[in-house]
Design an enzyme around this catalytic site. Structure first.
Site, PDB file in Angstrom:
ATOM      1  N   GLY A 239       0.827  -1.210   0.000  1.00  0.00           N
ATOM      2  CA  GLY A 239       0.000   0.000   0.000  1.00  0.00           C
ATOM      3  C   GLY A 239       0.851   1.244   0.000  1.00  0.00           C
ATOM      4  O   GLY A 239       2.057   1.187  -0.245  1.00  0.00           O
ATOM      5  N   ASN A 240       0.225   2.383   0.219  1.00  0.00           N
ATOM      6  CA  ASN A 240       0.962   3.647   0.233  1.00  0.00           C
ATOM      7  C   ASN A 240       0.351   4.608   1.251  1.00  0.00           C
ATOM      8  O   ASN A 240      -0.656   4.302   1.871  1.00  0.00           O
ATOM      9  CB  ASN A 240       0.997   4.252  -1.178  1.00  0.00           C
ATOM     10  CG  ASN A 240      -0.389   4.557  -1.695  1.00  0.00           C
ATOM     11  OD1 ASN A 240      -1.078   5.422  -1.197  1.00  0.00           O
ATOM     12  ND2 ASN A 240      -0.813   3.802  -2.714  1.00  0.00           N
ATOM     13  N   ASN A 241       0.978   5.760   1.385  1.00  0.00           N
ATOM     14  CA  ASN A 241       0.620   6.699   2.461  1.00  0.00           C
ATOM     15  C   ASN A 241      -0.516   7.654   2.126  1.00  0.00           C
ATOM     16  O   ASN A 241      -0.742   8.609   2.865  1.00  0.00           O
ATOM     17  CB  ASN A 241       1.835   7.557   2.816  1.00  0.00           C
ATOM     18  CG  ASN A 241       2.841   6.793   3.635  1.00  0.00           C
ATOM     19  OD1 ASN A 241       2.467   5.879   4.365  1.00  0.00           O
ATOM     20  ND2 ASN A 241       4.104   7.149   3.506  1.00  0.00           N
ATOM     21  N   SER A 242      -1.205   7.463   1.018  1.00  0.00           N
ATOM     22  CA  SER A 242      -2.245   8.423   0.669  1.00  0.00           C
ATOM     23  C   SER A 242      -3.401   8.394   1.677  1.00  0.00           C
ATOM     24  O   SER A 242      -3.905   7.325   2.025  1.00  0.00           O
ATOM     25  CB  SER A 242      -2.785   8.108  -0.731  1.00  0.00           C
ATOM     26  OG  SER A 242      -3.855   8.982  -1.012  1.00  0.00           O
TER      27      SER A 242
END
Ligand code: C5P
Length: 219
Positions: free
Chosen positions: A29-32
């Protein structure tokens, strides 16, 4: 106040960050946070647009007067966007879409000492949703985001052409206090025919209103 060009237009906005499952408990995943996309959705709804917000894994409160479509993965996001595209006037791709997903998703949790080790995970490329829409577009106005750490404008120009988008909103994610997960942002807006527009650091809610006003003047 003059009436917005977006009144009664169909607007699709993606937000958040996609998650690509490794097994039932792990993902890439990512930090958005989804803050920018949600703020854009609220601003577009206030401008009178019919807004569909396709949201990946965001914990932001649902904006008033928008249709919320929750998704998890990039492929689910693509399916949701494609389902709306033919009847859509404006697409704003604010989501951080994972560029890769695991080739294989295990249906059970992988034990750390089992033969099915996670030391090596083979990744395959996800579809580029915006680029695909760029190939298909009729009269839709396509807006992409570019999060960069160097050569912001040059990369944004390249992205505009490569994805056949009408506008790219570029932000410098190397600057502390703006961009990912922050309440503030600062952007440069690039489009093919018009001069660039610089919007200095401001709360994402304020920037969202300015960006929606700008999009309304260009459609
Ligand atoms: O190529 P890059 O990921 O930097 O481009 C960012 C823009 O493209 C964003 O608008 C993002 O939502 C969109 N994108 C996409 N599908 C991907 C990757 C990015 O639609 N697989």
């Amino acid at each position: 106040l003059s009436e917005s060009n977006l009144k009664n237009k169909n607007v699709v906005i993606t937000a958040g960050g996609t998650r690509e499952a490794i097994d039932p408990v792990r993902y890439i995943g990512n930090n958005s946070s989804g803050k920018m996309g949600y703020a854009l959705a609220q601003a577009a709804a206030y401008a009178g647009a019919h807004v569909t917000l396709i949201s990946a894994n965001s914990h932001q409160p649902k904006p008033n007067g928008v249709k919320l479509v929750p998704v998890t993965t990039a492929k689910e996001m693509q399916t949701a966007v494609e389902a709306e595209f033919a009847k859509t006037d404006v697409v704003i791709m604010a989501a951080a879409v994972a560029d890769y997903r695991p080739e294989e998703t295990f249906d059970h949790k992988i034990k750390k000492d089992s033969a099915e080790s996670l030391e090596k995970i083979t990744l395959v490329k996800n579809p580029d949703i915006l680029a695909t829409l760029g190939q298909q577009k009729q009269n839709q106005f396509l807006v992409g985001f570019a999060a960069e750490t160097t050569e912001l404008e040059a990369f944004a120009q390249t992205k505009l052409k490569a994805k056949n988008a009408d506008m790219v909103i570029a932000n410098d994610v190397s600057q502390a206090g703006i961009g990912f997960n922050s309440d503030e942002n600062a952007v440069v807006v690039i489009s093919a025919d018009e001069a660039k527009v610089v919007l200095p650091k401001a709360p994402k809610t304020v920037l969202a209103q300015k960006l929606i006003e700008l999009i309304a003047t260009r459609i």
